[in-house]
Structures are given as C-alpha cells and as structure tokens.
Scaffold this motif. Structure first.
Motif, PDB file in Angstrom:
ATOM      1  N   LEU A 231       7.296 -36.174 -18.067  1.00 41.73           N
ATOM      2  CA  LEU A 231       7.585 -34.777 -18.384  1.00 41.73           C
ATOM      3  C   LEU A 231       9.033 -34.472 -18.004  1.00 41.73           C
ATOM      4  N   PRO A 232       9.841 -33.960 -18.929  1.00 36.31           N
ATOM      5  CA  PRO A 232      11.232 -33.663 -18.588  1.00 36.31           C
ATOM      6  C   PRO A 232      11.367 -32.445 -17.688  1.00 36.31           C
ATOM      7  N   ASP A 233      10.384 -31.536 -17.756  1.00 34.89           N
ATOM      8  CA  ASP A 233      10.467 -30.322 -16.950  1.00 34.89           C
ATOM      9  C   ASP A 233       9.076 -29.721 -16.835  1.00 34.89           C
ATOM     10  N   VAL A 234       8.815 -29.085 -15.735  1.00 34.98           N
ATOM     11  CA  VAL A 234       7.640 -28.239 -15.569  1.00 34.98           C
ATOM     12  C   VAL A 234       8.111 -26.988 -14.847  1.00 34.98           C
ATOM     13  N   THR A 235       7.332 -25.924 -14.955  1.00 30.95           N
ATOM     14  CA  THR A 235       7.653 -24.707 -14.222  1.00 30.95           C
ATOM     15  C   THR A 235       6.731 -24.633 -13.021  1.00 30.95           C
ATOM     16  N   VAL A 236       7.306 -24.802 -11.850  1.00 28.66           N
ATOM     17  CA  VAL A 236       6.532 -24.850 -10.617  1.00 28.66           C
ATOM     18  C   VAL A 236       6.298 -23.427 -10.125  1.00 28.66           C
ATOM     19  N   VAL A 237       5.040 -23.112  -9.836  1.00 31.21           N
ATOM     20  CA  VAL A 237       4.686 -21.819  -9.262  1.00 31.21           C
ATOM     21  C   VAL A 237       4.142 -22.075  -7.862  1.00 31.21           C
ATOM     22  N   ALA A 238       4.746 -21.447  -6.862  1.00 31.35           N
ATOM     23  CA  ALA A 238       4.321 -21.677  -5.483  1.00 31.35           C
ATOM     24  C   ALA A 238       4.561 -20.426  -4.653  1.00 31.35           C
ATOM     25  N   ASP A 239       3.832 -20.346  -3.551  1.00 33.92           N
ATOM     26  CA  ASP A 239       3.914 -19.187  -2.665  1.00 33.92           C
ATOM     27  C   ASP A 239       5.167 -19.267  -1.805  1.00 33.92           C
ATOM     28  N   ALA A 240       5.512 -18.128  -1.222  1.00 27.50           N
ATOM     29  CA  ALA A 240       6.711 -18.077  -0.375  1.00 27.50           C
ATOM     30  C   ALA A 240       6.593 -19.007   0.819  1.00 27.50           C
ATOM     31  N   GLY A 241       5.375 -19.200   1.321  1.00 26.87           N
ATOM     32  CA  GLY A 241       5.202 -20.067   2.479  1.00 26.87           C
ATOM     33  C   GLY A 241       5.553 -21.514   2.211  1.00 26.87           C
ATOM     34  N   MET A 242       5.555 -21.915   0.931  1.00 27.89           N
ATOM     35  CA  MET A 242       5.890 -23.289   0.564  1.00 27.89           C
ATOM     36  C   MET A 242       7.391 -23.530   0.548  1.00 27.89           C
ATOM     37  N   ILE A 243       8.163 -22.457   0.468  1.00 23.37           N
ATOM     38  CA  ILE A 243       9.552 -22.598   0.062  1.00 23.37           C
ATOM     39  C   ILE A 243      10.507 -22.166   1.167  1.00 23.37           C
ATOM     40  N   SER A 244      11.282 -23.111   1.631  1.00 25.60           N
ATOM     41  CA  SER A 244      12.447 -22.798   2.448  1.00 25.60           C
ATOM     42  C   SER A 244      13.660 -22.751   1.522  1.00 25.60           C
ATOM     43  N   GLU A 245      14.776 -22.264   2.023  1.00 28.71           N
ATOM     44  CA  GLU A 245      15.996 -22.227   1.216  1.00 28.71           C
ATOM     45  C   GLU A 245      16.392 -23.640   0.792  1.00 28.71           C
ATOM     46  N   ALA A 246      16.256 -24.597   1.723  1.00 31.44           N
ATOM     47  CA  ALA A 246      16.614 -25.985   1.401  1.00 31.44           C
ATOM     48  C   ALA A 246      15.668 -26.551   0.339  1.00 31.44           C
ATOM     49  N   ASN A 247      14.407 -26.164   0.435  1.00 29.17           N
ATOM     50  CA  ASN A 247      13.432 -26.671  -0.529  1.00 29.17           C
ATOM     51  C   ASN A 247      13.712 -26.121  -1.918  1.00 29.17           C
ATOM     52  N   ARG A 248      14.080 -24.850  -1.994  1.00 31.97           N
ATOM     53  CA  ARG A 248      14.388 -24.265  -3.294  1.00 31.97           C
ATOM     54  C   ARG A 248      15.610 -24.935  -3.908  1.00 31.97           C
ATOM     55  N   LYS A 249      16.614 -25.237  -3.089  1.00 29.93           N
ATOM     56  CA  LYS A 249      17.793 -25.928  -3.597  1.00 29.93           C
ATOM     57  C   LYS A 249      17.429 -27.336  -4.071  1.00 29.93           C
ATOM     58  N   ALA A 250      16.491 -27.968  -3.356  1.00 30.53           N
ATOM     59  CA  ALA A 250      16.073 -29.311  -3.759  1.00 30.53           C
ATOM     60  C   ALA A 250      15.333 -29.266  -5.098  1.00 30.53           C
ATOM     61  N   ILE A 251      14.514 -28.240  -5.294  1.00 26.75           N
ATOM     62  CA  ILE A 251      13.830 -28.082  -6.575  1.00 26.75           C
ATOM     63  C   ILE A 251      14.850 -27.880  -7.691  1.00 26.75           C
ATOM     64  N   GLU A 252      15.836 -27.060  -7.409  1.00 28.51           N
ATOM     65  CA  GLU A 252      16.905 -26.815  -8.387  1.00 28.51           C
ATOM     66  C   GLU A 252      17.653 -28.107  -8.682  1.00 28.51           C
ATOM     67  N   ALA A 253      17.923 -28.898  -7.644  1.00 29.12           N
ATOM     68  CA  ALA A 253      18.643 -30.154  -7.843  1.00 29.12           C
ATOM     69  C   ALA A 253      17.856 -31.139  -8.695  1.00 29.12           C
ATOM     70  N   GLU A 254      16.513 -31.035  -8.671  1.00 25.97           N
ATOM     71  CA  GLU A 254      15.666 -31.890  -9.501  1.00 25.97           C
ATOM     72  C   GLU A 254      15.680 -31.445 -10.958  1.00 25.97           C
ATOM     73  N   GLY A 255      16.308 -30.292 -11.228  1.00 28.81           N
ATOM     74  CA  GLY A 255      16.341 -29.787 -12.598  1.00 28.81           C
ATOM     75  C   GLY A 255      15.063 -29.104 -13.022  1.00 28.81           C
ATOM     76  N   LEU A 256      14.262 -28.664 -12.048  1.00 33.17           N
ATOM     77  CA  LEU A 256      12.974 -28.064 -12.362  1.00 33.17           C
ATOM     78  C   LEU A 256      13.095 -26.560 -12.541  1.00 33.17           C
TER      79      LEU A 256
END
Length: 489
Positions: A231-256
């Motif tokens: 899959l070239p891309d998926v739209t990830v839906v997750a709660d705020a508790g899953m996401i730190s600022e670093a994690n969000r940047k990592a998701i962005e870096a994956e191109g997701l």
C-alpha cells in the motif's frame, strides 16, 4: 416428540425431544426417546451377540453435532480466506472456532470440539502445531486475506489502538514485564497493537514488551502492514494518547496521511479570537473552529489543518471535575486534608497555594477537543466522523477480552504467547464477520445456534437424520452467513 415422566405424587415432567416433518424423522425421534428411556437401566450380559439392537429396542446414535453453529462458523472462516491462508490446516480451524464457541484452554478446547460433534485433533498434535501459528509468516498470511476481504486501497482509513494482556505470574522475563495498565494491575503484561479498518474489522495484530510505551508501537505495525500489502499510503486514525510530537513527525516522515487526536496545551488563538469578538456569548454546542497550519519552506511536512470542536456536555463534565479538584486543593492548602496528587496545588518550598492561573486555563479549555490532519482539502465533518470511528476498534478490544477471553494468558514461552494471540486474532475476525453479516452479537449467535443439534441414527442399513427445526430468526441469520461473498446482506 416428548417424554412424559410421572411420579407417585402425580406430578408430571416433560422432556422435549424434537419435532418431525416426515416418517423417517419421526422414527429417528422415537429411537432417541427410547434411548433416553433406556439410559441408566442395567443390562444382563448373557455373552450373546449384541451388535444389533433387539426388535423395538433403542437404535444406536452414530453421531450428534451442533451442525448449524459449526457450519456457520466454518463458512465465515472460509469466506475470510483463512482456509487458504492456513493451507487447509484443520487444527488451526478447530482452535479458532472452539475459542468462539467457548473460550477456554487449548487442552480443554478438545472437550468443546467433542461436545460440538467434531472429532478433535490430539493434544499432542495441538502442542506440536502451536509454534507454527505464532510465526510472523503465519500471521502475515492471515493479515493479507483480511486486507483483501476488507478491500483496502490507497488512503483507506485504518484505526490503531493498543491494550494490554496480563499474565498469572509474578516474574518478568524481558517480554512479559510490568508496565502501564489502565486497570492498574501489577502483574507482568504484554502490549498489544491492533490495526483495523474503519468498521473495526481486524487487519493486523502485534505484540510488544509490556513496558514499551504506547507511542512506540504504532509505526512498526503500520510499516509491516503496508509492506505486506504494498500500500503506498493509508490514513491512520489514532487517539491523542498514541501520539507524541516525535511520533507525529515520524508518521509524517513515513509519508503517511493521518487523522489524529491532539492535546491542547494552550487556548488556541482561533478560540481566543472568537471569545474576544463574542464577549457575552457562549460557544455554540458542536461548534468547530478551523485553524490552517501551512508548511513552511523548511518544514519537511505537508500542509496541516487543526480542528477544535466544542461540546457543551464535555465542558459540563470537565468543569465538574475541575470544581472537585480545586475544592480539594483549597482544603489541602488550608491544612484540612493531606496534600496528594492534585495539579491545582502549587508548592514553593514549604508554601502551598492554589494554582489559579492553571485553574483559569483549564476552565478556558473545558469542552474543547483537538483533531489534526494532513489530508488535502479535508472537511470538518469527514475528519471528526473518521476520528469517532475509533469506538469500533475499542469494541474489537472489548470483544477479544470478554467474548474470546484473551486474558489472562497462561502460556510462558513467547512462541506459545504469539500463537495464542494469532488464534484470538483470527477468532476476532470470524466473530466480527458473523456480527456484520447477521446484526447479532457473537455471544447471542453462539448461545442460540448451539442449542440445535443434528442427530444421525443407524436403523439397519439406513442412516436417519433428525434435527430440531430452527426458529425463523436463527434461520435467517444462518442464510446471511451462507450467502455467496459479495452479495448484500
């Protein structure tokens, strides 16, 4: 057909045997009734050949099985492609379906199969096969079939959440380790990451060390899933508790692409601006503030949009909690109660005070919830609706823990633990398919269908089959499960 038992006192007791619609079924029910009446009576062994029943005596029952239940669950198992994924492994089928019928230990599941009318594999065979079911290759094969069944494509919504499964042991071993538990349990645990489609249908499961932070589990699962399904891309839906600022940047870096809940540390400027312009007004219930966040020239990310939704009921509950905490803080400052964890108590050396600026900020944020996305041209309705679908994955976790009894886990070796998770994961997929097809809960379906059995009786050279007639609602539910794939339910 009924058996009537009477006592000397004149009381009657009825035992319903079944209903017949033709002469053969009637004779079968008569044979069953004679068998019930003869049960427990002593027999005089004269050493004669007793292979054939005496004339008018009970006929031998050759098999009895919960055909409606087993056949329906097997059909769901096959529709999901598990038979092909498991390459026809009947031991895996038996363990998965037995867990749906009555979740119990692997050894006791053989009893469940026997009661269902299925000849189970030996326990030695089960133990020999378990390590295979715990391998990444086996689980990825199941996941590929589920992704195909869910018809995922580029930018499909996938939901992610984590939970924990605890163990009946006191000692950690590097995998089973004490960690954060929402139930505040102290036993060693493992962290489970579950990926589902937008309806909560399971796509992939993975296990992590019990003390591994939730924010570090998501990317490995999503990377593995996307690689497996190209899959070239998926739209990830997750709660705020899953996401730190670093994690969000990592998701962005994956191109997701993502739709994420976000914490609100300060009053957003769009909210503050609205309040300045409407000093005498309350924010309307359900109002959504939109705050574009375009990417700068040096930002390695896409343009993003943040939505802040205000809900009056959420504000009411939050303000009630703030009032309670502030009241306790005031008592603690006055020395009336001990100082415990309370964010509104400010300590400066030996001095205590109520943190009024923090209280004011908390009250200003009451009722607001933030959502951030990097999708192009999103609408607030789509973003909020997608985020609220997370209740579907929460339902899947509840089902795996309650209906499928995924915890506690009594296995000790990691291979066996992984195999247990694979079986629960497959059982969850079959259960969700049955629920989506029938509109029934899996608990109701199993409880209802399990009552109706098919009995085969040998009458000379003829095999007679008798079964209780199914009620209309169950028959309609079974028809929906047995429909060809792709047809609307």
């Amino acid at each position: 057909m009924q058996i009537v038992y009477s006592s000397r006192g004149g009381s009657l007791e009825l035992e319903h045997i079944g209903s017949a619609h033709d002469d053969a079924a009637l004779e079968a029910l008569r044979a069953v009734a004679r068998q019930r009446l003869a049960r427990g009576q002593g027999e005089l062994d004269l050493g004669l050949d007793d292979t054939a029943p005496p004339a008018g005596g009970p006929l031998p029952i050759t098999s009895t099985r919960s055909a409606a239940l087993w056949d329906a669950l097997s059909r769901a198992y096959d529709v999901l492609g598990f038979d092909q994924a498991a390459e026809g492994d009947e031991v895996f089928r038996q363990l998965v379906l037995a867990r749906i019928i009555e979740p119990t230990s692997k050894q006791d599941s053989l009893r469940v199969l026997q009661e269902t009318g299925i000849e189970p594999a030996s326990y030695a065979t089960v133990k020999r096969r378990l390590p295979v079911y715990g391998t990444d290759a086996w689980r990825r094969s199941l996941s590929r079939r589920l992704a195909a069944h869910a018809a995922l494509g580029p930018a499909s919504l996938v939901l992610y959440d984590v939970s924990t499964l605890y163990f009946e042991t006191d000692e950690g071993d590097g995998f089973r380790e004490p960690g954060y538990s929402k139930e505040r349990r102290l036993e060693p645990q493992i962290t489970i990451g579950l990926l589902t489609d937008a309806s909560g249908f399971p796509l992939m499961v993975d296990a992590f060390e019990g003390n591994k932070a939730e924010t570090h589990t998501m990317l490995p699962v999503i990377r593995a899933f996307m690689a497996a399904h190209r899959l070239p891309d998926v739209t990830v839906v997750a709660d705020a508790g899953m996401i730190s600022e670093a994690n969000r940047k990592a998701i962005e870096a994956e191109g997701l692409s993502f739709i994420l809940g976000m914490k609100i540390p300060e009053v957003p400027y769009v909210v503050a601006a609205w309040r300045r312009d409407h000093p005498d007004d309350e924010i309307p219930d359900g109002h959504v503030f939109t705050q574009p966040w375009p990417a700068g020239a040096t930002d390695q990310r896409r343009d993003q949009v943040i939505y802040y939704q205000y809900k009056a009921d959420r504000a009411r509950r939050t303000l009630s909690g703030i009032d309670e905490q502030v009241a306790k803080a005031e008592k603690a400052v006055a020395g009336k109660i001990p100082v415990k964890r309370n964010r509104f108590v400010a300590l400066t050396g030996a001095d205590k005070s109520v943190n009024r600026p923090l209280e004011a900020k908390a009250r200003a944020l009451a009722g607001l919830k933030g959502y951030i996305t990097n999708l192009p041209n999103p609408t607030p309705e789509f973003v909020l609706d997608s985020y609220h679908r997370l209740y579907n994955i929460e339902k899947s976790f509840r089902m795996s823990k309650s209906d499928l009894a995924a915890r506690p886990i009594y296995h000790h070796k990691r291979a066996s633990i992984e195999a247990h998770l694979t079986i629960v994961f497959a059982a969850l997929a079959v259960s969700r398919h049955v629920e989506q097809a029938t509109g029934w809960s899996i608990r109701r379906f199993v409880r209802t269908a399990r009552r109706y059995r098919t009995i085969q009786i040998q009458a000379g050279e003829h095999t007679l089959t008798a079964a209780d007639p199914l009620p209309d609602d169950l028959r309609h539910a079974l028809d929906k499960i047995h429909q060809p794939p792709g047809r609307p339910h």
